[in-house]
Design a protein around this motif. Structure first.
Motif, PDB file in Angstrom:
ATOM      1  N   LYS A  66      -0.223  -6.443   5.033  1.00 47.84           N
ATOM      2  CA  LYS A  66       0.581  -7.036   4.051  1.00 47.84           C
ATOM      3  C   LYS A  66      -0.627  -7.449   2.890  1.00 47.84           C
ATOM      4  O   LYS A  66      -1.715  -7.852   3.607  1.00 47.84           O
ATOM      5  CB  LYS A  66       1.237  -8.350   4.288  1.00 47.84           C
ATOM      6  N   ASP A  67      -0.420  -7.408   1.657  1.00 49.23           N
ATOM      7  CA  ASP A  67      -1.468  -7.436   0.711  1.00 49.23           C
ATOM      8  C   ASP A  67      -1.465  -9.105   0.758  1.00 49.23           C
ATOM      9  O   ASP A  67      -0.311  -9.830  -0.073  1.00 49.23           O
ATOM     10  CB  ASP A  67      -1.223  -7.124  -0.518  1.00 49.23           C
ATOM     11  N   THR A 108      -1.421  -0.285   8.414  1.00 47.51           N
ATOM     12  CA  THR A 108      -0.749  -0.882   6.936  1.00 47.51           C
ATOM     13  C   THR A 108      -0.804  -2.326   7.295  1.00 47.51           C
ATOM     14  O   THR A 108      -0.015  -2.817   8.030  1.00 47.51           O
ATOM     15  CB  THR A 108       0.398  -0.133   7.029  1.00 47.51           C
ATOM     16  N   THR A 146     -10.864  -7.691  -8.015  1.00 48.08           N
ATOM     17  CA  THR A 146      -9.995  -7.199  -7.134  1.00 48.08           C
ATOM     18  C   THR A 146      -9.119  -6.081  -8.135  1.00 48.08           C
ATOM     19  O   THR A 146      -8.423  -6.346  -8.864  1.00 48.08           O
ATOM     20  CB  THR A 146      -9.009  -8.156  -6.761  1.00 48.08           C
ATOM     21  N   LYS A 156       3.648  -6.308  -1.300  1.00 44.95           N
ATOM     22  CA  LYS A 156       2.905  -5.213  -1.406  1.00 44.95           C
ATOM     23  C   LYS A 156       2.094  -5.026  -0.026  1.00 44.95           C
ATOM     24  O   LYS A 156       1.685  -5.902   0.821  1.00 44.95           O
ATOM     25  CB  LYS A 156       1.981  -5.125  -2.555  1.00 44.95           C
ATOM     26  N   THR A 157       1.611  -3.942   0.117  1.00 45.69           N
ATOM     27  CA  THR A 157       0.917  -3.422   1.523  1.00 45.69           C
ATOM     28  C   THR A 157      -0.282  -2.559   0.899  1.00 45.69           C
ATOM     29  O   THR A 157      -0.269  -1.894  -0.064  1.00 45.69           O
ATOM     30  CB  THR A 157       1.705  -2.542   2.454  1.00 45.69           C
ATOM     31  N   TYR A 158      -1.103  -2.418   1.998  1.00 48.48           N
ATOM     32  CA  TYR A 158      -2.288  -1.672   1.871  1.00 48.48           C
ATOM     33  C   TYR A 158      -2.550  -1.055   3.081  1.00 48.48           C
ATOM     34  O   TYR A 158      -2.229  -1.493   4.092  1.00 48.48           O
ATOM     35  CB  TYR A 158      -3.510  -2.225   1.084  1.00 48.48           C
ATOM     36  N   THR A 159      -3.304  -0.004   3.191  1.00 46.59           N
ATOM     37  CA  THR A 159      -3.775   0.612   4.269  1.00 46.59           C
ATOM     38  C   THR A 159      -5.517   0.614   4.340  1.00 46.59           C
ATOM     39  O   THR A 159      -6.221   0.447   3.480  1.00 46.59           O
ATOM     40  CB  THR A 159      -3.641   2.536   4.148  1.00 46.59           C
ATOM     41  N   THR A 160      -5.742   0.413   5.886  1.00 44.72           N
ATOM     42  CA  THR A 160      -6.996   0.478   6.264  1.00 44.72           C
ATOM     43  C   THR A 160      -7.237   1.420   7.761  1.00 44.72           C
ATOM     44  O   THR A 160      -6.035   1.780   8.109  1.00 44.72           O
ATOM     45  CB  THR A 160      -7.321  -1.135   6.469  1.00 44.72           C
ATOM     46  N   HIS A 206      -6.190  -0.767  -7.708  1.00 49.91           N
ATOM     47  CA  HIS A 206      -6.084   0.145  -6.555  1.00 49.91           C
ATOM     48  C   HIS A 206      -7.578   0.430  -6.189  1.00 49.91           C
ATOM     49  O   HIS A 206      -8.430   1.039  -6.518  1.00 49.91           O
ATOM     50  CB  HIS A 206      -5.783   1.606  -7.072  1.00 49.91           C
ATOM     51  N   LYS A 229      -2.766 -11.239  -1.343  1.00 48.70           N
ATOM     52  CA  LYS A 229      -2.803 -11.754  -2.774  1.00 48.70           C
ATOM     53  C   LYS A 229      -1.631 -11.216  -3.626  1.00 48.70           C
ATOM     54  O   LYS A 229      -1.284 -11.561  -4.771  1.00 48.70           O
ATOM     55  CB  LYS A 229      -3.822 -11.161  -3.682  1.00 48.70           C
ATOM     56  N   ASN A 230      -0.818 -10.434  -3.142  1.00 50.28           N
ATOM     57  CA  ASN A 230       0.481  -9.649  -3.638  1.00 50.28           C
ATOM     58  C   ASN A 230       1.511  -9.639  -2.856  1.00 50.28           C
ATOM     59  O   ASN A 230       1.728  -8.375  -2.259  1.00 50.28           O
ATOM     60  CB  ASN A 230      -0.101  -8.331  -4.264  1.00 50.28           C
TER      61      ASN A 230
END
Length: 176
Positions: A138-139, A136, A26, A145-149, A29, A141-142
């Motif tokens: 929520k991560d 967007t 993982t 924090k967020t991530y986009t897909t 980024h 594992k973190n």
């Protein structure tokens, strides 16, 4: 020559496909962020009159129905049969309207001058229109924090109305 290129591509893809996603490292980024275009409504046009009609109907489905909750307008953009490939909503325009208005309890609101849905791309070919949107999340594992897909909706149109719909929904999406 093409056969050799396909074989080489296949040899590269096979080892990666055999690795379970959980076994991959993982990275901090893992991706570039998915970015919305500044003027998404500009993507819903085409010089081809049929593609333009279908793209405009897709625009109204996204903006008027999904974004603004004006499900009283569904008959303008969806056929009565409206074949649904989302595992949480049965087929049929009336069933989809019931789902959004009675189950999800979406309330209509004033539509802004410009759509708020973050659209990354719109593709139209033949009788289909695909709208790719920034999602967007929520991560897991973190926390914090967020991530986009990318989320997508795809429609097949008949006489300017959506008759069939696909998206990336899963039964897990319905879990609380």
């Amino acid at each position: 020559m093409l056969r050799h290129a396909l074989t080489a591509a296949g040899l590269f893809a096979l080892p990666l496909a055999a690795v379970p996603l959980a076994a991959l490292p993982t990275p901090v980024h893992a991706q570039e962020a998915v970015v919305a275009v500044p003027d998404p409504e500009s993507l819903f046009t085409s010089p081809d009159p049929v593609l333009n009609r279908n793209k405009q109907a897709a625009l109204h489905i996204v903006k008027d129905l999904l974004e603004c909750g004006h499900w009283d307008k569904a008959d303008q953009y969806l056929t009565p049969a409206y074949h649904q490939h989302n595992p949480m909503v049965p087929s049929g325009r009336d069933t989809v309207v019931h789902f959004f208005t009675q189950v999800v309890k979406v309330q209509p609101k004033a539509c802004p001058a410009h759509m708020a849905t973050p659209v990354a791309a719109v593709t139209a070919e033949g009788d289909r229109v695909v709208v790719s949107m920034v999602r967007t999340l929520k991560d897991p594992k973190n926390p914090g924090k967020t991530y986009t897909t990318t989320w997508f909706d795809m429609w097949r149109f008949v006489d300017g109305k959506a008759d069939e719909h696909w998206d990336g929904a899963t039964l897990a999406d319905a879990a609380p």
